[in-house]
Design a protein around this motif. Structure first.
Motif, short mmCIF file in Angstrom:
data_model
loop_
_atom_site.label_atom_id
_atom_site.label_comp_id
_atom_site.label_asym_id
_atom_site.label_seq_id
_atom_site.Cartn_x
_atom_site.Cartn_y
_atom_site.Cartn_z
N LYS A 373 0.04 10.78 7.80
CA LYS A 373 0.86 11.97 7.97
C LYS A 373 1.57 12.30 6.66
O LYS A 373 2.15 11.44 6.01
CB LYS A 373 1.89 11.77 9.08
N GLU A 375 4.60 13.96 4.94
CA GLU A 375 5.96 14.41 5.24
C GLU A 375 6.31 15.64 4.42
O GLU A 375 5.98 15.72 3.23
CB GLU A 375 6.96 13.29 4.95
N GLU A 386 2.37 20.15 11.36
CA GLU A 386 2.16 18.78 10.87
C GLU A 386 0.85 18.74 10.09
O GLU A 386 -0.14 19.36 10.47
CB GLU A 386 2.10 17.80 12.04
N TYR A 388 -2.01 16.14 8.07
CA TYR A 388 -2.53 14.77 7.98
C TYR A 388 -3.67 14.70 6.97
O TYR A 388 -4.51 15.60 6.89
CB TYR A 388 -3.06 14.30 9.34
#
Length: 673
Positions: A373, A375, A386, A388
């Motif tokens: 992931k 940030e 999000e 990834y």
């Protein structure tokens, strides 16, 4: 899952922050370069793979990502000006694509290579497939026609593209709403009301309920009052009236185009390149399934009718029949009352973060990958997104990126889908372009007192859509053309449908389903009840799929341009699903997005591919073990990695070790083969 940002990965990160002016500039640059490449190909005096086919495919390798990004933003950007610019970009790029596929001079060069056995036979299998696909695409776009007919066909294609964009945009921005008191929403859980907007109507404060899925589905599934469910159903089915005319025009234009190309119907034209091949095959499949499913539906309808009669008697109301707005409610009630399965209880064990974590952990192990992931990702379109990185399990080789945009908001695409943004390919200098996928969804948001909690169906949707993500991410190809977007439409759902089974495996559920307050894993008895209730309503639920498929064929496998898209929808729905419609006019076809979103004459593919998905799951994963990494790698290698560089039937047979059958699916839903 670790959290870091690698230098290698940073070099592959895309920029989704584009102003309207930048979008317009990008579109202009793509079109200019595309025309330059096509002009050079058309000028070749001695066409070969290297001077004709490769430049056309390399243009897609090099510019396909920007093409996808500028089109994607209309579905996700928070800025209406950007969404409008993106929509205009899609229209311009679609028009250019149509013009490109209508260039007779380019086709002559492609045809020259295709017709040269000495040239084609020396190519790799993937390059030969590329030649064959390009030639067929040009031919299906009318390049074998006379010039006047070609021009007319091009105009039809452009108009269809415009209609498709308008239809989709109308659905995205044409949400309906209704106002209800708390009493009228009896049956809905407390968290449904937390943070919900209210309005004053007739001096009474009422809750705002929209037609977005996180509102529509809970109300039509759980609201005890029939009048409430009916009102919501009517609001949903009277949205976007302008789309009826759009679909009607599209049906006429599609038939006209098919006839120009020598096909009797639009369905015949579409199916020519699918696994099913002919409308007769599809209709035989659907009629067979309808006959089998009616055996289950007879029993299910009897149970539901008895239940509704009892409910009406208890309320002192007259029973008048089963209606469309009863379908979700009573199929859910059967599960709750017969198996004591409560969706409200179940969702306490499916907090969004844990389900997402668990799903990604499972996919990591299954596909021998590692997800990292990122940030505070840069250049994303919304703070909720999000991001990834995807690496091989060893951590040595980078694979690609994916993004998750999971919650509803104004102006966002309002269903669930996966957008392939960058496809696997090899650049001219031999380096790799790493794939990128975006998942858009509209799951329930967190409330002031609880995190986002998913119904089990939501969890199934998450697993399904992630299946599309990793189909895109795991495809390995020299040419971007062979990505998820090009997989045969009657197979593209099969890998994702197969992965839904993980949500029913007790061993798998215990890895991520935990109570959001206590952290206690989901109880074994609750899982047993869920599994026992899995096939409740299977007859009626699958008959709805048959209805959508048969409707699709009814409006597309016809020689009449005058078929009434709404009358046909209403009549077939009552006849096949066996639930009555409203007495007042509705136009449910106006929000049947698949009919203008690439599934025309292809909706049958959902059930068709479900048969394949059941076979893959039962024959390999259940047999070998659902966590067997060797089987997972076989699946990755034979089903996902080829993309569309091989016919889907070849992929299936290589993975199964034989031809597929429908035995597993028939058994799965409780019927005998």
């Amino acid at each position: 899952m670790a959290t870091r940002v690698s230098h290698l990965a940073k070099g592959t990160v895309l920029n989704f922050i584009r102003s309207p002016a930048e979008i317009k500039t990008t579109v202009g640059a793509i079109i200019a370069q595309g025309k330059k490449v096509q002009d050079a190909v058309a000028a070749q005096s001695a066409p070969t793979f290297q001077n004709t086919i490769a430049p056309l495919a390399r243009f897609e390798n090099e510019h396909g990502t920007d093409w996808e990004v500028v089109q994607f933003l209309q579905n996700a950007s928070t800025d209406k000006a950007v969404r409008d610019a993106s929509s205009e970009a899609e229209q311009a790029l679609s028009a250019f694509k149509i013009e490109s596929m209508m260039r007779a001079d380019v086709y002559r060069a492609v045809r020259s290579v295709f017709s040269n056995p000495a040239e084609v036979q020396q190519l790799s299998a993937e390059d030969r497939t590329l030649v064959e696909k390009l030639e067929k695409e040009f031919r299906r776009n009318g390049l074998a026609l006379e010039e006047q007919q070609r021009e007319k066909l091009g105009e039809i294609r452009k108009r269809l593209s415009e209609l498709s964009i308008k239809f989709s945009r109308n659905i995205s921005e044409g949400d309906g709403k209704a106002l209800f008191t708390r009493e009228e929403l009896e049956g809905l859980s407390d968290d449904f009301f937390e943070g919900r907007a209210t309005e004053i109507e007739d001096g009474i404060t009422k809750f705002v309920v929209t037609t977005k899925y996180p509102d529509l589905v809970p109300v039509t599934t759980s609201a005890k009052r029939e009048e409430t469910r009916k009102r919501m159903s009517l609001v949903q089915e009277t949205r976007c009236p302008e789309n009826v005319g759009i679909l009607q025009e599209a049906i006429k234009l599609r038939l006209e185009a098919a006839e120009m190309l020598g096909y009797k119907t639009h369905a015949e034209f579409v199916l020519d390149q699918n696994m099913a091949k002919t409308p007769e095959t599809v209709l035989a499949f659907e009629n067979d399934m309808r006959q089998r499913l009616n055996v289950l539906a007879d029993h299910e309808l009897k149970e539901i009718e008895e239940m509704k009669r009892a409910d009406k008697k208890a309320a002192g109301e007259e029973y008048t029949g089963l209606y469309n707005w009863d379908f979700r409610y009573y199929t859910n009630q059967i599960k709750e009352r017969k198996h004591n399965v409560s969706e409200e209880e179940i969702k306490q064990y499916f907090p969004m973060q844990e389900v997402t974590r668990g799903a990604l952990d499972i996919y990591q192990r299954m596909l021998s990958l590692k997800f990292v992931k990122v940030e505070n990702p840069e250049s994303v379109w919304h703070p909720d997104v999000e991001m990834y990185e995807v690496w091989e399990a060893s951590g040595e080789n980078f694979v690609g990126h994916f993004y998750l945009d999971l919650y509803p908001r104004e102006g966002k695409y309002n269903h669930a889908c996966v957008c392939p943004i960058r496809s696997s390919s090899t650049t001219a200098d031999g380096s790799t372009e790493f794939p990128v996928a975006v998942m858009l969804a509209n799951f329930p948001k967190p409330t002031p007192s609880a995190p986002a909690l998913l119904k089990h169906d939501d969890a199934v949707t998450l697993f399904h859509e992630l299946g599309h993500v990793f189909h895109q991410i795991c495809t390995k190809s020299k040419w971007a053309k062979f990505s998820l977007n090009d997989v045969q439409i009657d197979f593209v759902e099969a890998p994702s449908q197969m992965l839904e089974n993980w949500c029913w495996e007790p061993k798998i559920l215990r890895q991520f389903a935990a109570h959001y307050k206590t952290g206690e894993p989901i109880p074994d008895k609750l899982v047993e009840k869920m599994v026992a209730a899995k096939n409740e309503g299977a007859g009626l639920i699958n008959l709805r799929q048959v209805f959508f498929s048969m409707y699709d064929m009814a409006i597309h496998n016809t020689t009449s341009a005058d078929v009434d898209v709404e009358e046909t929808y209403t009549k077939l729905r009552e006849d096949i699903t066996r639930f009555l419609g409203a007495s007042q006019p509705t136009w449910g076809a106006a929000t049947f997005g698949h009919m203008m979103g690439g599934y025309d004459a292809g909706y049958y593919g959902y059930m068709w591919s479900k048969v394949f998905s059941s076979d893959m799951y039962a024959s390999r994963f259940l047999k070998d073990g659902v966590t067997n990494t060797s089987t997972g790698m076989d699946y990755r290698r034979e089903i996902l990695e080829p993309g569309s560089s091989r016919d889907a039937m070849i992929n299936l047979e290589k993975f199964l070790g034989r031809k597929p059958t429908n035995t597993a699916f028939i058994k799965e839903i409780g019927l005998s083969a």
